[in-house]
Scaffold this motif. Structure first.
Motif, short mmCIF file in Angstrom:
data_model
loop_
_atom_site.label_atom_id
_atom_site.label_comp_id
_atom_site.label_asym_id
_atom_site.label_seq_id
_atom_site.Cartn_x
_atom_site.Cartn_y
_atom_site.Cartn_z
N THR A 86 0.81 -1.22 0.00
CA THR A 86 0.00 0.00 0.00
C THR A 86 0.85 1.27 0.00
N GLY A 87 2.16 1.13 0.08
CA GLY A 87 3.04 2.30 0.10
C GLY A 87 3.33 2.81 1.49
N THR A 88 2.88 2.09 2.50
CA THR A 88 3.15 2.47 3.88
C THR A 88 4.57 2.05 4.26
N ILE A 89 5.29 2.97 4.88
CA ILE A 89 6.65 2.67 5.31
C ILE A 89 6.58 1.71 6.50
N VAL A 90 7.27 0.58 6.37
CA VAL A 90 7.26 -0.41 7.45
C VAL A 90 8.58 -0.45 8.21
N TRP A 91 9.65 0.03 7.62
CA TRP A 91 10.91 0.15 8.35
C TRP A 91 11.87 1.07 7.60
N ARG A 92 12.83 1.57 8.35
CA ARG A 92 13.93 2.40 7.83
C ARG A 92 15.22 1.86 8.40
N LYS A 93 16.25 1.81 7.57
CA LYS A 93 17.55 1.33 8.02
C LYS A 93 18.65 2.23 7.47
N ARG A 94 19.68 2.40 8.25
CA ARG A 94 20.88 3.08 7.80
C ARG A 94 21.97 2.03 7.76
N LEU A 95 22.57 1.85 6.59
CA LEU A 95 23.55 0.78 6.39
C LEU A 95 24.88 1.36 5.93
N THR A 96 25.95 0.76 6.39
CA THR A 96 27.26 1.15 5.90
C THR A 96 27.49 0.48 4.54
N ARG A 97 28.49 0.94 3.84
CA ARG A 97 28.82 0.35 2.53
C ARG A 97 29.09 -1.15 2.65
N SER A 98 29.79 -1.54 3.70
CA SER A 98 30.13 -2.96 3.86
C SER A 98 28.93 -3.82 4.28
N ALA A 99 27.91 -3.22 4.86
CA ALA A 99 26.73 -3.97 5.32
C ALA A 99 25.63 -4.03 4.26
N LEU A 100 25.72 -3.22 3.21
CA LEU A 100 24.64 -3.14 2.23
C LEU A 100 24.42 -4.44 1.46
N MET A 101 25.44 -4.99 0.87
CA MET A 101 25.26 -6.19 0.05
C MET A 101 24.85 -7.42 0.87
N PRO A 102 25.41 -7.66 2.06
CA PRO A 102 24.89 -8.78 2.85
C PRO A 102 23.41 -8.61 3.19
N PHE A 103 22.98 -7.38 3.45
CA PHE A 103 21.57 -7.11 3.73
C PHE A 103 20.72 -7.42 2.50
N ILE A 104 21.13 -6.93 1.33
CA ILE A 104 20.39 -7.15 0.09
C ILE A 104 20.33 -8.63 -0.25
N ALA A 105 21.39 -9.36 0.01
CA ALA A 105 21.45 -10.78 -0.32
C ALA A 105 20.48 -11.61 0.50
N ARG A 106 20.16 -11.18 1.71
CA ARG A 106 19.31 -12.03 2.55
C ARG A 106 17.82 -11.65 2.53
N ILE A 107 17.44 -10.55 1.90
CA ILE A 107 16.01 -10.23 1.83
C ILE A 107 15.40 -10.88 0.59
#
Length: 78
Positions: free
Chosen positions: A24-45
Motif C-alpha cells: 500500500t506504500g506504507t513505510i514499514v521500516w527504515r535502516k541506515r547501512l554502511t557500505r560494507s553492510a549493504l550487500m549482505p543485507f540485500i542478499a538475505r532479503i
C-alpha cells in the motif's frame, strides 16, 4: 521483518539509507547501512523492487542488486 514489496535506497559514499514499503506504500521500516553492510543485507532479503536515484554510481549498484534477483528501477533526480 515485516513484508516489504518496495525498497527505496538513497546511495552515498559511506552510509546508505533504505526505506521498506508494503503493497500500500506504507513505510514499514527504515535502516541506515554502511557500505560494507549493504550487500549482505540485500542478499538475505526476498526479491523486491528497488528504487534508486539515477546518478554516477546507480548503474553499478543496480547490477549488484540484480545479481541477487531484485528488480531495480532507476529514477530521474528531479
Amino acid at each position: 521483518m515485516p513484508q516489504v514489496s518496495v525498497l527505496r535506497i538513497d546511495i552515498a559514499k559511506q552510509l546508505f539509507h533504505a526505506v521498506g514499503m508494503d503493497d500500500t506504500g506504507t513505510i514499514v521500516w527504515r535502516k541506515r547501512l554502511t557500505r560494507s553492510a549493504l550487500m549482505p543485507f540485500i542478499a538475505r532479503i526476498p526479491s523486491v523492487v528497488i528504487g534508486l536515484q539515477a546518478c554516477g554510481g546507480a548503474h553499478y549498484w543496480a547490477r549488484r542488486f540484480r545479481e541477487h534477483g531484485h528488480c531495480v528501477k532507476l529514477m530521474a533526480p528531479q
